[in-house]
Design an enzyme around this catalytic site. Sequence first.
Site, PDB file in Angstrom:
ATOM      1  N   VAL A  56     -15.476 -30.439 -15.746  1.00  0.00           N
ATOM      2  CA  VAL A  56     -16.781 -30.371 -16.568  1.00  0.00           C
ATOM      3  C   VAL A  56     -17.496 -31.538 -16.531  1.00  0.00           C
ATOM      4  CG1 VAL A  56     -18.026 -29.926 -18.828  1.00  0.00           C
ATOM      5  CG2 VAL A  56     -16.106 -28.584 -18.010  1.00  0.00           C
ATOM      6  N   CYS A  77      17.357 -24.579  -5.541  1.00  0.00           N
ATOM      7  CA  CYS A  77      17.621 -25.775  -6.189  1.00  0.00           C
ATOM      8  C   CYS A  77      19.177 -25.725  -6.687  1.00  0.00           C
ATOM      9  CB  CYS A  77      16.613 -25.820  -7.418  1.00  0.00           C
ATOM     10  SG  CYS A  77      17.243 -27.152  -8.597  1.00  0.00           S
ATOM     11  N   CYS A 122      20.870 -27.982  -8.545  1.00  0.00           N
ATOM     12  CA  CYS A 122      21.184 -28.720  -9.718  1.00  0.00           C
ATOM     13  C   CYS A 122      20.785 -27.781 -10.787  1.00  0.00           C
ATOM     14  CB  CYS A 122      20.460 -29.998  -9.868  1.00  0.00           C
ATOM     15  SG  CYS A 122      20.829 -31.215  -8.580  1.00  0.00           S
ATOM     16  N   SER A 154      -0.009 -34.945 -31.958  1.00  0.00           N
ATOM     17  CA  SER A 154       1.286 -34.471 -32.588  1.00  0.00           C
ATOM     18  C   SER A 154       0.936 -33.844 -34.090  1.00  0.00           C
ATOM     19  CB  SER A 154       2.411 -35.184 -32.564  1.00  0.00           C
ATOM     20  OG  SER A 154       3.598 -34.677 -32.986  1.00  0.00           O
ATOM     21  N   HIS A 175       7.614 -28.592 -35.088  1.00  0.00           N
ATOM     22  CA  HIS A 175       7.788 -29.377 -36.421  1.00  0.00           C
ATOM     23  C   HIS A 175       7.926 -28.342 -37.642  1.00  0.00           C
ATOM     24  CE1 HIS A 175       7.499 -33.485 -34.493  1.00  0.00           C
ATOM     25  NE2 HIS A 175       6.810 -33.053 -33.863  1.00  0.00           N
TER      26      HIS A 175
HETATM   27  C1  LIG Z   1       4.385 -38.565 -26.885  1.00  0.00           C
HETATM   28  C2  LIG Z   1       3.896 -37.154 -27.581  1.00  0.00           C
HETATM   29  C3  LIG Z   1       4.757 -36.421 -28.181  1.00  0.00           C
HETATM   30  C4  LIG Z   1       4.469 -35.066 -28.975  1.00  0.00           C
HETATM   31  N1  LIG Z   1       5.334 -34.573 -29.403  1.00  0.00           N
HETATM   32  C5  LIG Z   1       4.946 -33.378 -30.128  1.00  0.00           C
HETATM   33  C6  LIG Z   1       5.933 -32.470 -30.769  1.00  0.00           C
HETATM   34  O1  LIG Z   1       7.016 -32.769 -30.591  1.00  0.00           O
HETATM   35  N2  LIG Z   1       5.636 -31.346 -31.233  1.00  0.00           N
HETATM   36  C7  LIG Z   1       4.218 -31.099 -31.435  1.00  0.00           C
HETATM   37  O2  LIG Z   1       3.985 -30.037 -32.018  1.00  0.00           O
HETATM   38  N3  LIG Z   1       3.327 -31.750 -30.729  1.00  0.00           N
HETATM   39  C8  LIG Z   1       3.788 -32.970 -29.920  1.00  0.00           C
HETATM   40  N4  LIG Z   1       2.938 -33.644 -29.415  1.00  0.00           N
HETATM   41  C9  LIG Z   1       1.553 -33.269 -29.442  1.00  0.00           C
HETATM   42  C10 LIG Z   1       1.028 -32.241 -28.264  1.00  0.00           C
HETATM   43  O3  LIG Z   1       1.751 -32.232 -26.941  1.00  0.00           O
HETATM   44  C11 LIG Z   1      -0.206 -31.985 -27.977  1.00  0.00           C
HETATM   45  O4  LIG Z   1      -0.910 -31.792 -29.387  1.00  0.00           O
HETATM   46  C12 LIG Z   1      -0.651 -31.021 -27.107  1.00  0.00           C
HETATM   47  O5  LIG Z   1      -0.049 -30.937 -26.292  1.00  0.00           O
HETATM   48  C13 LIG Z   1      -2.226 -30.870 -26.973  1.00  0.00           C
HETATM   49  O6  LIG Z   1      -2.746 -29.983 -26.016  1.00  0.00           O
HETATM   50  P1  LIG Z   1      -3.996 -29.850 -25.692  1.00  0.00           P
HETATM   51  O7  LIG Z   1      -4.027 -28.587 -24.828  1.00  0.00           O
HETATM   52  O8  LIG Z   1      -4.992 -30.185 -26.794  1.00  0.00           O
HETATM   53  O9  LIG Z   1      -4.192 -31.113 -24.672  1.00  0.00           O
HETATM   54  P2  LIG Z   1      -3.733 -31.167 -23.073  1.00  0.00           P
HETATM   55  O10 LIG Z   1      -2.432 -30.418 -22.959  1.00  0.00           O
HETATM   56  O11 LIG Z   1      -4.002 -32.457 -22.647  1.00  0.00           O
HETATM   57  O12 LIG Z   1      -4.663 -30.348 -22.220  1.00  0.00           O
HETATM   58  C14 LIG Z   1      -6.043 -30.786 -22.259  1.00  0.00           C
HETATM   59  C15 LIG Z   1      -6.744 -30.210 -20.781  1.00  0.00           C
HETATM   60  O13 LIG Z   1      -8.232 -30.614 -20.487  1.00  0.00           O
HETATM   61  C16 LIG Z   1      -8.392 -31.024 -19.359  1.00  0.00           C
HETATM   62  N5  LIG Z   1      -9.427 -31.539 -19.270  1.00  0.00           N
HETATM   63  C17 LIG Z   1     -10.079 -32.807 -20.025  1.00  0.00           C
HETATM   64  N6  LIG Z   1     -11.269 -33.055 -19.776  1.00  0.00           N
HETATM   65  C18 LIG Z   1     -11.604 -32.168 -18.798  1.00  0.00           C
HETATM   66  C19 LIG Z   1     -12.812 -31.781 -18.098  1.00  0.00           C
HETATM   67  N7  LIG Z   1     -13.965 -32.577 -18.162  1.00  0.00           N
HETATM   68  N8  LIG Z   1     -13.077 -30.935 -17.178  1.00  0.00           N
HETATM   69  C20 LIG Z   1     -11.922 -29.793 -17.307  1.00  0.00           C
HETATM   70  N9  LIG Z   1     -10.887 -29.988 -17.726  1.00  0.00           N
HETATM   71  C21 LIG Z   1     -10.689 -31.109 -18.490  1.00  0.00           C
HETATM   72  C22 LIG Z   1      -7.147 -31.756 -19.173  1.00  0.00           C
HETATM   73  O14 LIG Z   1      -7.143 -31.659 -17.664  1.00  0.00           O
HETATM   74  C23 LIG Z   1      -6.127 -31.171 -19.789  1.00  0.00           C
HETATM   75  O15 LIG Z   1      -5.541 -30.136 -18.865  1.00  0.00           O
HETATM   76  C24 LIG Z   1       3.110 -34.836 -28.794  1.00  0.00           C
HETATM   77  C25 LIG Z   1       2.290 -35.730 -27.961  1.00  0.00           C
HETATM   78  C26 LIG Z   1       2.643 -36.573 -27.476  1.00  0.00           C
HETATM   79  C27 LIG Z   1       1.759 -37.392 -26.645  1.00  0.00           C
END
Ligand SMILES: Cc1cc2nc3c(=O)[nH]c(=O)nc-3n(C[C@H](O)[C@H](O)[C@H](O)COP(=O)(O)OP(=O)(O)OC[C@H]3O[C@@H](n4cnc5c(N)ncnc54)[C@H](O)[C@@H]3O)c2cc1C
Lengths: 420, 488
Positions: free
Chosen positions: B172, B410, B412, B348, B49
Site C-alpha cells: 500500500v 526433513c 530432523c 506484546s 500471556h
Molecule cells: C520480541 C517480541 C516478543 C513478543 N512476544 C509476545 C508474546 O509472547 N505474546 C504475545 O501475545 N505477543 C508477543 N509479541 C507481540 C506480537 O508478536 C505482536 O503483537 C503481533 O505479532 C503483531 O501482529 P500484527 O499482525 O499486528 O503485525 P505484523 O505481524 O507485523 O503484521 C503486519 C503486516 O503488515 C504488513 N504491512 C506493513 N506495511 C504494509 C504496507 N504498506 N502494505 C502492505 N502490507 C504492509 C507487513 O508486511 C506485515 O506482514 C511479541 C513481539 C515481539 C517483537
Amino acid sequence: MKQYDLVIVGGGPAGLAAAVAARDAGIRDILIIERDGRLGGILNQCIHNGFGLHTFQEELTGPEYAHRFIEQVQERGIEYKLNTMVMEIRKDKTVVAMNGDEGMFVIQAKAVILAMGCRERSRGALNLPGYRPAGIYSAGTAQRLVNMEGQMPGKRVVILGSGDIGLIMARRMTLEGAKVEVVAELMPYSGGLKRNIVQCLEDFHIPLKLSHTVVKIEGRKRVEAVTIAKVGPDRRPIPGTEERYECDTLLLSCGLIPENELSKGAGVELSGITGGPVVNDALETSVEGIFACGNVLHVHDLVDFVSGEAAKAGEYAARYIQKGDKREGRSILLRPMEGVRYTVPTFIRPQEMPEEVTVRFRVADVYRDCAVVTYAGDRQISRRRKKILAPGEMEQVVLKKEDLMEEGIEDITIRIEREA
Amino acid sequence: MFDVAIIGAGVTGCAIARELSRYRVKACVIEKEEDVCCGTSKANSAIVHAGFDARPGSLKARFNVEGAKMMEALSRELDFPYKKNGSLVVCTEGQDRGILEELLRQGEENGVEGLRILEQEEVRKLEKNLSEDVICALYASEGAICCPFHLTIALGENAADNGVEFYFDTQVETIKKQEDHYEIHTKAAAGTKGSEIAGKEIRARAVVNAAGVYGDVINNMVSEHKLHITPRRGQYELLDKSTGDHVSHTIFQLPTKMGKGVLVTPTVHGNLLVGPTAEDIEDKEGTDTTAEGLRNLEQSGALSVKDLPLRQVITSFAGLRAHEEGGDFVIGEAEDARRFYNAAGIESPGLSSAPAIGAYLAKEIAKDLALEENPDFVGERKGILHPGDLSMEEQNEWIRKQPAYGRVICRCESVTEGEILDAITRTLGARSLDGVKRRTRAGMGRCQAGFCSPRVMELLEKTAGLSPLEVTKSGGESVIVFGQNKEI
Ligand SMILES: Cc1cc2nc3c(=O)[nH]c(=O)nc-3n(C[C@H](O)[C@H](O)[C@H](O)COP(=O)(O)OP(=O)(O)OC[C@H]3O[C@@H](n4cnc5c(N)ncnc54)[C@H](O)[C@@H]3O)c2cc1C
Ligand SMILES: Cc1cc2nc3c(=O)[nH]c(=O)nc-3n(C[C@H](O)[C@H](O)[C@H](O)COP(=O)(O)OP(=O)(O)OC[C@H]3O[C@@H](n4cnc5c(N)ncnc54)[C@H](O)[C@@H]3O)c2cc1C
C-alpha cells in the site's frame, strides 16, 4: 515382525563396507537400510577425485569409489532397502523404519551397525549475527545443488570455515564461473587436508585468512555483503580489523556433527568430544550388540579409513552374532592426553582384542617436530616421530595385544611429546 | 468496490479478516510480503500471556485477558498447537518481592484467574532448573504457549476459505479519503511481480490498518491524529529439541526499571526459547541479530534458570515490537477518519490479544456497514496432518492411501512429502521455502534446512509450477539459485 541377523543403518561407504565384511565372515541374513534413493552416501555428491588412494591404490571420484563397494554388496546378494528411513532404534535391537511402499514397519535384529554419517554445522549453530537472507548455505548443501541438481547457488562467494567440503567447493564454484572472494577460518590453522588447501585454494589464488570470522551479514532477501574480522587468541573479533566483501553467497564449512539422534534413542552413550558413540575395541557401543563405524562414530578425513573401520565393525558384529557377547573381563580405558583430543575406541579388552587394534585420534593444535607416544600404565609401548601433526588430519596408532596382556595396566595414554 | 480492505496479513489482520468472514462481506487483505505471517507475528515469544502485565484499564489489559480466554477453544476450532503450561514470574535474592504482589493485584483487577504467589520450596518443586537465587514466584495457571505461525496461518486460511481475498507481494502506497470510500494505491513490492491488484487503484468502503510496525505510516496517510511507532527489537536464541524439557513452565524475570527481562520457555514443538532483548531502533526492517544482543541474552537468561544448555543453539532471530508512543494499543475508528479503523501499536501481548481484537473490530465494522451474517461461514479448519503424531497403525493407513506420507523429506523434524504437498496445495498454500517451513516445520530442526532444502525446492517446482529460478526462501529477491551450472 521381520527378523534379520544384522541390520545396518545407512548405506554410505561405512554401511556398505560393514555389510560386505559381515557377509564374508559368514552372516547371511543382512539388511542395509538407506533413506536416500541410492547407495553410496555422501560420496554420490563428491564428484571430484582423490578417493581410494589407500584402498585401491588409484585415484577415484566419490561415485566411482562407492560403486566398487556397491558392486561387492550386489555380488554377494546382500539385501538393501532404499528410500527407507530408520525412525527409531531400540535397546532390544528392534528397528522401526518407514517408506512409501511398506509404510512403517518393525524389524528385530540380533545386531545393529550404526552407519548414519554426519551432518554439517549450520549457521544457527554457529550463532552468526545478522540478517537471515537466502544465500547462506552449508558447503555440502551447495555441493549437492551444483553436483546433483546442476544449479548454481551463487556468483560471488565468501566461505567461512576451511573444512574439506568448503575447500572443495571453493574450487568447484570457481570452475563453474563464480568468484570466490575469500575463505575465512576462525582457528589459526585450517581444519582441512593440506592437499586440499594447495589444490583448491592456492592453485586458484583464493586467499585463506586464518584467525578470521564473520561479524556481519547484510541483505534482507539475498546476501549482499559479508564482513569478516580478525580474531584474537580468545577468538573474539578485534575491532578495527573488519573487511567488507560484497557478495551474494556465504558458504559455511565449519565442522561436521555425527548424526546420533537415533543412537541416543537407543540409549547409546555418546562422547562429548566426538559427538559419536563411546566404543570398545570391537567398535561396540555401550549397548550390547549395537556397533558403530564411519562418520557417525567420529568424523573421518579420508573415506579409505571409513571403509577400513567399517569392515572391522562388520567382522565384530558377525562374531557377536555367532559367538555372543564377551563384555565381562578386563577392560582398559584409553586416555587422550597432551595434545590428543580423543581416541576411538575408548576401551580396550586385552583378552578379547585381536592381535592388533588401530586407534584413531585427532590432535588439538598444529605440532611440529614431535612424537606420538603411547603408554600402557607408565610403560612406553610405542613412539613415532612426526614432522607435523595438524587437527585436519586423522592420526592413528596400532596397539598390540602382546603389549597389553600383563595384569594391572590401569590405563593406556596417548600423548604428543616434543622431540629433543 | 470492497466493503473492507485490511492492510497487513499478520496475526492481527488475519484475525480481523477471519472474524469479518462471519458476515456477508467483500473483503480483502493486502500484504507486501509473499505470505501471511512474515512480520512480527513470525518472530516473538509465542506466549499466550495470562494478562497480569498490563495496566488495569488499558486496551492491552482488556484485549489480552479476553483473547487469552478465547485461545484454547480457538486452537481446537482452527487446529493449531496450544498448550497451557502455566507461567512463573520469579523473584530472586535481593529483588523486591513487592513487585510480585503488585503484579498479583494488577492481574486480579484485570480479571485474570489462577494467580498465586509460591514460596521457594513450592517453586523448586515445580521447576528443578530454576536459579538457586529464586526465592518466590508468581504462578499463573492460565499462562500458555502456542505456535504463532500456525495461529496466523490458520486464521488467514479460514478467512480465505470463507471468502476473504488475499493479495500478496502488494504494498500500500497511499490512501485517499473520498466522499463515501477510500482509494488505495498499491504497487508490486520490491523485487516481486506483485499480485493482480498491484499497481491498480482499489476502492473500499472501510479500511483496517493492521500494518504492524508500519501502523503509523498507514494511519498518518489519512488521520491528523499522528501516531509514532518505534520498532523495539527483541532477539532470541532457539535451542535444540533435546533441551525442551529444561523447564516446563514459561519463566519470566521480575520486571524492573530496565525492562521485562529475558524469559526462558519451552515451545509447543518442544524446543527451548531464550529471549527477547529490548532495543529501540530506527529501521522498521531491522530484524538482524547482533553479537552484543545475543551475548546479553545468554548472560541475562542465566539469572533465572541455571545450566542453560546454550551450546545447543540451533538458530537465533529477532522480531520488532510496534511500540506506539502512547504505550497502549490503538484500536478502533480514527476520530477524524470515518470508517478507517486502526489496530496499531500492537506490541506484546498482541498475539494473545489477536482473537479478541479480531472479534471486536469485526463487530464494530459489521455494525457500521450494516453487514448481514454469512450463513455459509464454516469456523472449523483442519491443520496439516503430521503422521508422526499418530499411532503406527494410523500412519500406515495414511501411507497406504498416500505413499507420500511414508517418504521423509526433513530428517530432523521427520516431515514427510505428504505434509509438504498439503502445505503447498491447500488454501493460501506455501510458495517459498520459509512458507513450507512455517507450515510444516521442514527445515526448522537442528540442521536448519541443510538437508531438506534441495528436496523442498523440487517439490515446490513440481507442485507449485515454479522454475528453479523462481523458488525463493521468502519471496522477492530471495532466490536460492541463479541458474544452471556454467550459465551464470
Ligand atoms: C520480541 C517480541 C516478543 C513478543 N512476544 C509476545 C508474546 O509472547 N505474546 C504475545 O501475545 N505477543 C508477543 N509479541 C507481540 C506480537 O508478536 C505482536 O503483537 C503481533 O505479532 C503483531 O501482529 P500484527 O499482525 O499486528 O503485525 P505484523 O505481524 O507485523 O503484521 C503486519 C503486516 O503488515 C504488513 N504491512 C506493513 N506495511 C504494509 C504496507 N504498506 N502494505 C502492505 N502490507 C504492509 C507487513 O508486511 C506485515 O506482514 C511479541 C513481539 C515481539 C517483537
Ligand atoms: C564434500 C566432501 C568431500 C570429501 N572429499 C573426500 C576426499 O577427497 N577423499 C576422501 O577419502 N574422502 C572424502 N570425503 C569423506 C567421505 O565422503 C566420508 O568420509 C564418507 O562418505 C563417510 O561415510 P559414512 O558411510 O560414514 O557416511 P555417509 O557417506 O554420510 O553415509 C551415511 C548414510 O546413512 C544414511 N542415513 C543416515 N541416517 C539414516 C536413517 N535414519 N535411515 C536410513 N539411512 C540413513 C544417509 O542417507 C547416508 O547415505 C569427503 C566428504 C565430503 C562431504
